[in-house]
Motif scaffolding. Structure first.
Motif, PDB file in Angstrom:
ATOM      1  N   ARG A 177       0.941  -1.244  -0.101  1.00 27.59           N
ATOM      2  CA  ARG A 177      -0.057  -0.169   0.006  1.00 27.59           C
ATOM      3  C   ARG A 177       1.039   1.323   0.093  1.00 27.59           C
ATOM      4  O   ARG A 177       1.744   1.413   0.796  1.00 27.59           O
ATOM      5  CB  ARG A 177      -0.810   0.017   1.139  1.00 27.59           C
ATOM      6  N   MET A 178       0.841   1.996  -1.022  1.00 30.10           N
ATOM      7  CA  MET A 178       1.441   3.205  -1.187  1.00 30.10           C
ATOM      8  C   MET A 178       0.817   4.360  -0.498  1.00 30.10           C
ATOM      9  O   MET A 178      -0.332   4.512  -0.626  1.00 30.10           O
ATOM     10  CB  MET A 178       1.845   3.585  -2.614  1.00 30.10           C
ATOM     11  N   ARG A 179       1.541   5.356   0.020  1.00 27.21           N
ATOM     12  CA  ARG A 179       0.937   6.426   0.779  1.00 27.21           C
ATOM     13  C   ARG A 179       0.198   7.198  -0.081  1.00 27.21           C
ATOM     14  O   ARG A 179       0.600   7.516  -1.348  1.00 27.21           O
ATOM     15  CB  ARG A 179       1.822   7.270   1.390  1.00 27.21           C
ATOM     16  N   THR A 215      -3.836  -0.825  -3.699  1.00 22.52           N
ATOM     17  CA  THR A 215      -2.656  -1.256  -3.626  1.00 22.52           C
ATOM     18  C   THR A 215      -1.956  -1.083  -5.077  1.00 22.52           C
ATOM     19  O   THR A 215      -2.287  -1.240  -6.318  1.00 22.52           O
ATOM     20  CB  THR A 215      -2.359  -2.701  -3.359  1.00 22.52           C
ATOM     21  N   LEU A 220       5.710  -2.302  -6.336  1.00 22.64           N
ATOM     22  CA  LEU A 220       6.580  -1.498  -5.952  1.00 22.64           C
ATOM     23  C   LEU A 220       7.203  -0.913  -7.539  1.00 22.64           C
ATOM     24  O   LEU A 220       7.248  -1.950  -8.171  1.00 22.64           O
ATOM     25  CB  LEU A 220       7.727  -2.226  -5.316  1.00 22.64           C
ATOM     26  N   GLU A 243       7.381  11.341  -5.768  1.00 22.22           N
ATOM     27  CA  GLU A 243       6.558  10.398  -6.054  1.00 22.22           C
ATOM     28  C   GLU A 243       7.151   9.053  -5.358  1.00 22.22           C
ATOM     29  O   GLU A 243       6.250   7.972  -5.600  1.00 22.22           O
ATOM     30  CB  GLU A 243       6.178  10.187  -7.470  1.00 22.22           C
ATOM     31  N   SER A 276       8.386   6.276  -2.487  1.00 30.98           N
ATOM     32  CA  SER A 276       8.244   6.093  -0.803  1.00 30.98           C
ATOM     33  C   SER A 276       9.459   6.600  -0.184  1.00 30.98           C
ATOM     34  O   SER A 276      10.535   7.251  -0.848  1.00 30.98           O
ATOM     35  CB  SER A 276       8.066   4.664  -0.662  1.00 30.98           C
ATOM     36  N   ALA A 277       9.174   6.961   1.103  1.00 28.21           N
ATOM     37  CA  ALA A 277      10.056   7.779   1.917  1.00 28.21           C
ATOM     38  C   ALA A 277      11.530   6.898   1.787  1.00 28.21           C
ATOM     39  O   ALA A 277      12.583   7.302   1.824  1.00 28.21           O
ATOM     40  CB  ALA A 277       9.448   7.829   3.175  1.00 28.21           C
ATOM     41  N   GLN A 287      12.574   4.883  -0.258  1.00 30.48           N
ATOM     42  CA  GLN A 287      13.054   4.865  -1.740  1.00 30.48           C
ATOM     43  C   GLN A 287      14.004   6.383  -1.999  1.00 30.48           C
ATOM     44  O   GLN A 287      14.978   6.448  -2.659  1.00 30.48           O
ATOM     45  CB  GLN A 287      12.204   4.678  -3.079  1.00 30.48           C
ATOM     46  N   ARG A 288      13.262   7.033  -1.673  1.00 26.34           N
ATOM     47  CA  ARG A 288      13.750   8.604  -1.716  1.00 26.34           C
ATOM     48  C   ARG A 288      14.982   8.766  -0.714  1.00 26.34           C
ATOM     49  O   ARG A 288      15.818   9.608  -1.452  1.00 26.34           O
ATOM     50  CB  ARG A 288      12.602   9.724  -1.488  1.00 26.34           C
ATOM     51  N   GLU A 345      15.165  -3.363  -2.222  1.00 26.58           N
ATOM     52  CA  GLU A 345      15.446  -2.112  -1.376  1.00 26.58           C
ATOM     53  C   GLU A 345      16.177  -1.815   0.301  1.00 26.58           C
ATOM     54  O   GLU A 345      16.217  -0.943   0.488  1.00 26.58           O
ATOM     55  CB  GLU A 345      14.076  -1.425  -1.405  1.00 26.58           C
TER      56      GLU A 345
END
Length: 369
Positions: A29-31, A36, A39, A122, A124-125, A127-128, A266
């Motif tokens: 689930r992405m913010r 859903t 990734l 864009e 996720s936290a 990944q960024r 990741e």
């Protein structure tokens, strides 16, 4: 120390174009989303599979025979930014332009998919955070460099320190400090990050994925005590039948690959994390993608483009460095179970496809050579 491995998920061969795959994409689930989505890395893998039946081609060994444009042009003596005169492009330069065009077109096509990230905001936290801590900044020369471990990143860090005045020259014989005297994009405020991503010249250097993994394996488990104790001991304990007491310096290449199979991309150590996950080429639009295979030529091009002082040259390879030769890679791949290598490909498929590297050839005919 070791994240708990994902539970294997079976994938139907008729849907995926292969008899079996060790991992399937796990919906998360992405913010900001009511449903859903996959990734990004696994989503792109799904796009590739759906469009070309890639896994089926892997299974049949077809792609092992597909050759990309030449990666090893012979440039002879390259003048080092000696004059402003322009010369007609040599045939080998034209070949490399074809490779760059293949990479650019592939990245544009794959990253243009609706559900792919089109900016770092864009992501996720997690990944960024990963990509921002791997992008180094030169405000003086207005460029961003996403460093990839095992792709000459230590030498690029030396160059950044020289450009910033922290080192006298690139050949100073000091143990490399990978943190101090370097500016990371992740240490900046959001508006400062956005400005630099929009206005600075951005580049990365890439390498054949299997060659990079072998380089990391030989270096970290053959030479670095810290990695032997932190990773090697556990790998032996987890994957060796009837393991005796080990200090982590005897990890086999097959055991290392088994460990990678059970790791989430990741959450991997940066030395074997896929380049896609490290540098997010869909979220960051890089202006140039250099190749490890022609490191000095591409590095010189970058230094000329950012107008670095002419006395700054890319460091020569250290005399103690043991490169991964084609013969070395051939030996390791052909002495590893074929199914193990094929099972690992989905994790690194974006590095192979986006950067135009051929899949490893592990056919019986090739290995008999």
């Amino acid at each position: 120390m070791f994240p708990h491995p994902l539970a294997p998920v079976a994938v139907r061969g008729a849907e995926m174009g292969a008899t079996s795959v060790r991992r399937a994409a796990v919906p998360v689930r992405m913010r900001g989303s009511s449903g859903t989505m996959l990734l990004p890395s696994m989503l792109m893998f799904g796009v590739i599979v759906a469009s070309s039946g890639l896994l089926l081609m892997i299974e049949r060994g077809i792609l092992a025979e597909v050759k990309p444009p030449p990666l090893h042009p012979s440039h002879g003596d390259l003048a080092w930014r000696s004059s402003g005169d322009t010369k007609a492009a040599a045939p080998e330069d034209m070949n490399y332009q074809v490779l760059q065009d293949v990479r650019n077109r592939t990245i544009r096509t794959m990253c243009g998919q609706k559900n792919m990230p089109h900016s770092i905001w864009e992501l996720s936290a997690g990944q960024r955070r990963t990509v921002l801590k791997h992008i180094l900044v030169s405000d003086k020369y207005r460029f961003l460099y996403c460093y990839v471990p095992k792709v000459a990143c230590s030498n690029w860090k030396r160059i950044l320190k020289v450009l910033d005045g922290a080192l006298e020259n690139v050949n100073v014989k000091l143990k490399m400090d990978h943190k101090n005297d370097l500016v990371f994009l992740g240490d900046m405020k959001p508006d400062e990050i956005s400005y630099r991503l929009k206005h600075y010249y951005k580049f990365i250097f890439v390498r054949d994925p299997m060659e990079r993994l072998l380089s990391a394996y030989r270096n970290k488990f053959g030479e670095i005590k810290e990695y032997q104790l932190k990773y090697g001991v556990e790998i032996v304990k987890r994957y060796r039948k009837s393991p005796r007491k080990s200090t982590g310096d005897d990890v086999t290449f097959s055991e290392f690959l088994l460990y990678l199979l059970d790791e989430e991309a990741e959450r991997m150590n940066e030395h074997w994390m896929p380049i896609y996950n490290l540098c997010q080429p869909c979220a960051v639009r890089y202006d140039f993608i250099g190749s490890y295979e022609r490191l000095n030529v591409d590095a010189n091009y970058i230094l000329e483009h950012v107008q670095a002082p002419s006395f700054i040259r890319f460091p020569e390879r250290q005399s103690w460095y043991k490169p991964v030769t084609r013969e070395t890679l051939h030996y390791y791949l052909c002495n590893t179970q074929r199914g193990l290598i094929k099972g690992l490909l989905p994790k690194y498929i974006l590095d192979f496809s986006l950067f135009a590297y051929p899949l490893p050839n592990v056919t019986s005919e090739f290995c008999r050579q």
